[in-house]
Write a protein that holds these residues in place. Structure first.
Motif, PDB file in Angstrom:
ATOM      1  N   ARG A  64       0.834  -1.195   0.000  1.00  0.00           N
ATOM      2  CA  ARG A  64       0.000   0.000   0.000  1.00  0.00           C
ATOM      3  C   ARG A  64       0.870   1.247   0.000  1.00  0.00           C
ATOM      4  NH1 ARG A  64      -5.350  -1.101   1.150  1.00  0.00           N
ATOM      5  NH2 ARG A  64      -5.736  -3.286   1.674  1.00  0.00           N
ATOM      6  N   LEU A  66       2.529   4.382   1.147  1.00  0.00           N
ATOM      7  CA  LEU A  66       2.833   4.927   2.470  1.00  0.00           C
ATOM      8  C   LEU A  66       2.694   6.442   2.499  1.00  0.00           C
ATOM      9  CD1 LEU A  66       5.920   2.696   3.313  1.00  0.00           C
ATOM     10  CD2 LEU A  66       3.532   2.361   3.955  1.00  0.00           C
ATOM     11  N   ASP A 209       9.732   6.898   0.758  1.00  0.00           N
ATOM     12  CA  ASP A 209       8.511   6.129   0.524  1.00  0.00           C
ATOM     13  C   ASP A 209       7.791   6.534  -0.750  1.00  0.00           C
ATOM     14  OD1 ASP A 209       8.883   4.623   2.769  1.00  0.00           O
ATOM     15  OD2 ASP A 209       7.598   5.849   4.057  1.00  0.00           O
ATOM     16  N   GLU A 233      -2.746   7.857   0.755  1.00  0.00           N
ATOM     17  CA  GLU A 233      -2.002   7.071   1.728  1.00  0.00           C
ATOM     18  C   GLU A 233      -2.824   5.860   2.161  1.00  0.00           C
ATOM     19  OE1 GLU A 233       0.164   7.715   6.087  1.00  0.00           O
ATOM     20  OE2 GLU A 233      -0.639   9.412   4.963  1.00  0.00           O
ATOM     21  N   ASN A 234      -2.159   4.692   2.199  1.00  0.00           N
ATOM     22  CA  ASN A 234      -2.762   3.417   2.589  1.00  0.00           C
ATOM     23  C   ASN A 234      -3.676   2.833   1.521  1.00  0.00           C
ATOM     24  OD1 ASN A 234      -2.678   1.433   4.644  1.00  0.00           O
ATOM     25  ND2 ASN A 234      -4.752   1.967   5.272  1.00  0.00           N
ATOM     26  N   ASP A 235      -3.675   3.401   0.304  1.00  0.00           N
ATOM     27  CA  ASP A 235      -4.420   2.796  -0.801  1.00  0.00           C
ATOM     28  C   ASP A 235      -3.646   1.604  -1.341  1.00  0.00           C
ATOM     29  OD1 ASP A 235      -6.409   4.614  -0.579  1.00  0.00           O
ATOM     30  OD2 ASP A 235      -5.853   5.809  -2.333  1.00  0.00           O
ATOM     31  N   LEU A 236      -4.372   0.537  -1.746  1.00  0.00           N
ATOM     32  CA  LEU A 236      -3.732  -0.641  -2.312  1.00  0.00           C
ATOM     33  C   LEU A 236      -3.089  -0.290  -3.645  1.00  0.00           C
ATOM     34  CD1 LEU A 236      -3.144  -3.696  -2.364  1.00  0.00           C
ATOM     35  CD2 LEU A 236      -5.367  -4.007  -3.465  1.00  0.00           C
TER      36      LEU A 236
END
Length: 424
Positions: A64, A66, A209, A233-236
């Motif tokens: 994912r 960051l 990142d 952020e944190n999306d696959l």
């Protein structure tokens, strides 16, 4: 006339009975059935448990984002089924704002360090002045004491000396307080520097990142990236299956699991054979059971078992999702016999041949192994057991036997060092 007809019929009947031919009676002979028998042998027998399972990834990771931003670069390998290498950059996010944040954090840290140096310099300067004031105060005290002891000075001069000593003490106390304040400021500035150093490290990490890299050699299982797309952020971003790392997941029924764990050895570490039937030639792989599920699931009717498939040099590993057959060795039975399943009648007796006649022998079926069974009972090594299935089988039936080789453990298919071989 009726009387004559009746008399004639009776006479004709008697003549026919008297002149009928004699029928030769056949002698009854006992039927001898041609059957196949096998000479039994006692020894250690171990059945093979055959189940079906599915190949699953041993290590699957969902990478994912960051940090958020616009994707400016995507590796050509990032496609479903594509292979990537460990450390390969899969995608890059626009680093402009993160570079600016790093510059700002470093500038703030430099300012804080400069302020720290200035505060330390002020403390050093005031410490030197404090030492001078302390020395002067000690000298003034000595002179005042000398004047009082000798009574050499006037009262005015003594008062002036006392006033000077008092002023020196005030200066000393002021410098001491100022140094304490500066030291407190230095402690506060040190905390600020530590906080700014963390911000610099955080900014450096955020900048790093912006490049999403592969943690291991793997195969792309799914991807949701393209150049120009804004990712949060944190999306696959990418899902990876580790290359050459697959397990087989299969279910053992309650009965199978109970039989396997009843032995001295547990399931963990047991070698199994995994057969993938694809194309003309089925592929067989070695695997070792690594773990067993924590609980028995009623939905599946048993317990889940996971075995790790070893990489083979001569052929590629099966991909996750493949339907495979799993064969694992069952419990060992000492001093038992292996017979064809057709030899056992009603699962409690067999027929041995003695003097060309069948004799019933009671047996106990311990395990089923494909077309053979492992039994124990009233049989001695060398006894000839009926193999041919006949409906007339019974005590004392006459047979003509043809002796076949003894039923033994089938040819091994997989041999893992330190673990008993698996039969076909």
């Amino acid at each position: 006339v009726p009387v004559l007809v009746l008399v004639g019929a009776v006479a004709l009947t008697q003549w026919m009975i008297a002149t009928k031919p004699e029928v030769t009676r056949r002698t009854l002979e006992e039927t001898a059935y041609v059957v196949e028998t096998v000479a039994v042998e006692r020894g250690t027998n171990r059945p093979t448990v055959s189940v079906y399972g599915e190949v699953v990834s041993a290590a699957r990771v969902e990478l994912r984002a960051l940090v958020g931003g616009e994707i400016v670069e995507v590796s050509p390998s990032v496609k479903v089924g594509g292979s990537v290498k460990a450390g390969e950059t899969l995608l890059r996010i626009d680093p402009f704002s993160y570079e600016g944040a790093l510059v700002e954090a470093r500038a703030n840290l430099a300012e804080a360090r400069a302020e720290m140096a200035a505060a330390e310099a002020r403390v050093a300067l005031k410490t030197g002045a404090l030492e001078q004031v302390q020395t002067q105060l000690e000298r003034d005290l000595e002179r005042a004491q000398t004047l009082v002891q000798r009574q050499a000075g006037t009262e005015q001069s003594v008062d002036e000396r006392r006033l000077l000593v008092s002023q020196r003490r005030q200066s000393l106390d002021q410098l001491t307080n100022e140094i304490a304040i500066e030291n407190a400021g230095i402690t506060q500035q040190a905390a600020a520097i530590e906080r700014l150093e963390w911000r610099v490290r955080s900014a450096e990490r955020d900048l790093a990142d912006t490049a999403l890299k592969a943690p291991f050699d793997g195969v792309v299982q799914a991807e949701e990236v393209e150049v120009g797309r804004r990712i949060g952020e944190n999306d696959l971003a990418v899902a990876l299956d580790q290359a050459n790392a697959v397990d087989v997941e299969f279910t053992l029924s309650d009965r199978q699991y109970g039989a396997l764990v009843s032995g001295a050895d547990g399931l963990e570490g047991t070698a199994v054979a995994v057969t993938w039937r694809i194309g003309e030639t089925p592929q067989t792989y070695r695997a070792v059971i690594e773990r067993v599920a924590a609980e028995i699931t009623s939905a599946r009717g048993g317990i889940q078992v996971y075995a790790h498939i070893s990489a083979e040099a001569d052929h590629a590993l099966p991909r996750p999702g493949a339907f495979v057959e799993v064969r694992l060795p069952g419990r060992s039975f000492d001093n038992t016999m292996r017979l064809a399943a057709a030899s056992v009648y009603d699962r409690d007796h067999v027929f041995a041949v003695r003097d060309s006649r069948l004799t019933r022998r009671a047996v106990t079926v311990l395990a089923q192994d494909g077309e053979t069974v492992i039994v124990d009972g009233e049989l001695a090594p060398g006894d000839h057991v009926l193999v041919t299935r006949i409906a007339e089988a019974g005590e004392g039936v006459l047979v003509k036997e043809t002796v076949s080789p003894a039923t033994s453990m089938p040819e091994t298919a997989v041999n893992v060092t330190g673990v008993q071989a698996l039969p076909r």
